[in-house]
Design an enzyme around this catalytic site. Structure first.
Site, PDB file in Angstrom:
ATOM      1  N   LYS B  80       0.866  -1.190   0.000  1.00 29.81           N
ATOM      2  CA  LYS B  80       0.000   0.000   0.000  1.00 29.81           C
ATOM      3  C   LYS B  80       0.899   1.236   0.000  1.00 29.81           C
ATOM      4  O   LYS B  80       1.952   1.252   0.662  1.00 29.81           O
ATOM      5  CB  LYS B  80      -0.881  -0.036   1.250  1.00 29.81           C
ATOM      6  N   SER B 155      -9.757   1.392   2.701  1.00 25.27           N
ATOM      7  CA  SER B 155      -8.877   2.211   1.899  1.00 25.27           C
ATOM      8  C   SER B 155      -7.781   1.437   1.174  1.00 25.27           C
ATOM      9  O   SER B 155      -7.196   1.949   0.224  1.00 25.27           O
ATOM     10  CB  SER B 155      -8.226   3.271   2.790  1.00 25.27           C
ATOM     11  N   SER B 179      -9.958  -1.070   6.887  1.00 29.86           N
ATOM     12  CA  SER B 179      -9.350  -0.805   5.573  1.00 29.86           C
ATOM     13  C   SER B 179      -8.588  -1.971   4.960  1.00 29.86           C
ATOM     14  O   SER B 179      -8.166  -1.890   3.805  1.00 29.86           O
ATOM     15  CB  SER B 179      -8.413   0.397   5.658  1.00 29.86           C
TER      16      SER B 179
END
Lengths: 112, 503
Positions: B80, B155, B179
């Site tokens: 990420k 996310s 997330s």
């Protein structure tokens, strides 16, 4: 009581985020909606309940020797300055902090 | 030759170690799959092809001189884009950090590299991790590989989509309120949020410091266990003061039966009005699959669950406002030109650098922490946190793990959530876990009969009982496979064989 546009302008000033007029309207509407969503927090009987600030709050703080660069964490000067928008010699460069608007204090791109 | 997306991380590491294929061949196959699939998925913000090939070549050199190889030897991984990796940018999907070069490498990233992994790139996310759909990325959207008209969740949507599309077998995400678990659910992959403190956050851009935790995505539970081993094997990280030691035995008892394990269910959540009918049906099947293996279902209660969203949207924005105050345009990040004063430079830099949702969360946090307001919201929210933590403590006296929904529905369409607060409600079933600091994992349990999109069950366990949690997750995965509902390791069908041949 609902937040007014002026209240939100003050909050944005405090948060150091310049908002234009359209954003100010949108954020006023958003903040009032969000605060409404938070009301359940105020509906519980919380007398005598100890707050929890951290999920593992009962553990001891972690201390480290007061020695520089114990784990090789200190960045080389060029790396530390490499992501800055304006620098001079070994320093980050910023405009006038006290707001007297001196020309020398103005932002300049990578002066060194 | 196999396609890269047909292989698990464990099979790749085994193949590289045995010499069935080289790490460079694997890296090339992964990069080839990315090239073929990215135009439609757009999971990545940066593809680090040169770095991947250079690190893979080092793995092959190690093998050539009979040096020991790690448990992730040659396994392509994606990170990420809030995790620092020298040689890549770390943008947090924000204009603020569009050109930010990682000055050091995060511990979680380094530990996967130490285990032999090959870093193929950085994945898309909601800006600074604020969101549940990856739509708030400043750069582009990411599409759900099961239906590209739908969001991948967020996310950590890019990491989930990259794994689901078979571009990489494993990826890392971060989870502040769901997330990792919600995008795992939307994309039909396994996603784990370890207990708070288990994985070091050093080098991960902070959002909510009392909530954030890093964890893995994989297409099967055993790959998630393998990755957890690599993340914790180095012991406590002295560079993160919240880091806790955990043994790296995640694979040891993974296949053990779950007979006698007590699985807590909360009727009010399993029958929650926000749940779609297909999710409700699938959850009932998940319970049955565990019961069929000898697990015992017990009814438990989390009395303050409904207050979790309110508590979270006090604590999260307050912590985010504090953390994001560092973006002042001086040391790093976007700097507005031609400003007369530092105050003006800060306000204009932040105005340009942050997108709408990042501004919203920070303004909410700034308000909640203001003098006079603090006592009305922030302090009570931390008291509610105590109540939620106590609820979990009581529940885990009666059960070993909890089974609950991951998200109210399957993946929704782009633009379907019309307001920010509607989006926040997505977190209903995941955020209490972050508030209490417990472990959670989402396991795919089949496709919805109406939407034909993946559905997951969420398992939650007590803090630092992460090994038990994954063992139950594996049992659930096994049960759903035996029931013919979901095959572990499956790649979204439209992408399964595009590029990626291991030549």
């Amino acid at each position: 009581m609902a937040l007014t546009r002026e209240d939100v302008r003050d909050i944005a000033d405090y948060a150091r985020i310049a908002l234009d007029k359209r954003e100010l309207d949108e954020m006023t509407s958003y903040l009032n909606e969000a605060i409404e969503m938070l009301q359940p927090i105020r509906e519980y009987d919380l007398a005598g309940v100890v707050p929890t600030y951290h999920p593992i709050g009962d553990l001891c703080n972690v201390m480290a020797p007061d020695e520089p660069d114990a784990h090789g964490r200190a960045l080389a000067i060029d790396v530390a300055l490499g992501n800055a928008g304006a620098t001079r010699d070994r320093a980050f460069r910023v405009p006038s902090i006290l707001g007297n608007g001196e020309v020398d204090g103005r932002c300049q791109t990578s002066a060194s | 030759m196999p396609n890269i997306s047909e292989l698990s991380a464990a099979q790749i590491a085994y193949g590289v170690t045995c010499g069935d294929f080289t790490a460079v061949e694997v890296a090339q196959a992964s990069l080839d799959a990315i090239e073929a699939r990215e135009p439609e998925v757009q999971a990545f913000l940066e593809i680090s092809g040169d770095l991947a090939l250079a690190i893979a070549a080092k793995t092959d050199e190690r093998r050539a001189r009979c040096a020991p190889l790690g448990s992730l030897a040659g396994v392509p991984v994606a990170f990420k884009d809030n995790m620092q990796l020298v040689g890549t940018r770390t943008t947090c999907a924000s204009r603020m950090l569009e050109h930010f070069d990682s000055p050091f490498t995060a511990t979680c990233v380094q530990r996967l590299l130490d285990a032999g992994a090959t870093p193929v790139g950085k994945t898309n996310m909601d800006e600074f991790a604020f969101g549940s759909s990856t739509e708030s990325s400043a750069f582009h959207r990411t599409c759900n590989p099961w239906d590209t008209q739908r969001v991948p969740g967020g996310s950590s949507g890019g990491s989930a989509a990259a794994v689901a599309a078979g571009e990489v077998p494993i990826a890392l995400g971060s989870d502040t309120g769901g997330s990792i678990r919600q995008p795992a659910s939307f994309c039909g992959v396994v996603g784990m949020k370890p207990s708070y403190g288990v994985v070091s956050r050093y080098g991960v851009v902070a959002f909510g410091s009392s909530l954030d935790q890093v964890g893995p995505f994989g297409r099967c539970v055993s790959d998630v266990a393998l990755t957890m081993n690599a993340l914790v094997a180095g012991g406590r990280d002295p560079l993160d003061s919240t880091s806790q030691a955990m043994s790296a035995g995640f694979l040891d008892n993974l296949e053990q039966p779950v007979e006698g394990i007590r699985v807590g269910v909360i009727t009010s959540l399993m029958e929650h009005e926000a749940l779609s009918a297909e999710v409700r049906t699938a959850l009932a099947e998940a319970c049955a699959a565990l019961e069929a293996q000898g697990a015992r279902l017990v009814e438990v209660e989390l009395r303050h669950m409904e207050a979790a969203i309110a508590a979270y949207y006090v604590i999260g924005p307050a912590e985010a406002f504090s953390n994001l105050a560092r973006f002042d345009g001086v040391r790093y990040g976007f700097r507005a030109p031609d400003c007369a004063t530092l105050a003006e430079q800060t306000a204009r830099s932040r105005a340009y650098g942050f997108g709408a949702e990042a501004k919203r969360r920070q303004l909410l946090g700034a308000y909640l922490l203001a003098s006079g307001v603090y006592d009305r919201y922030y302090y009570p929210a931390q008291q509610v946190r105590t109540l939620i933590t106590n609820d979990y403590r009581d529940a885990f006296m009666r059960c070993d793990v909890l089974l609950l929904p991951a998200a109210p529905t399957t993946a929704f369409r782009f633009g379907e959530m019309s307001s920010p607060t509607q989006m926040y409600a997505q977190d209903l079933f995941t955020i209490s876990n972050n508030i209490a600091g417990n472990a959670g994992v989402c396991v795919p349990i089949g496709l919805g009969v109406q939407s034909l999109m993946p559905i997951a069950a969420q398992l939650q366990g007590p803090a630092f009982k992460d090994h038990v949690l994954l063992r139950v997750a594996r049992a659930l995965e096994r049960g759903m496979e035996e029931a013919g509902r979901m095959r572990p390791g499956v790649v979204a069908p439209a992408f399964a064989r595009r590029g990626g041949v291991l030549a």
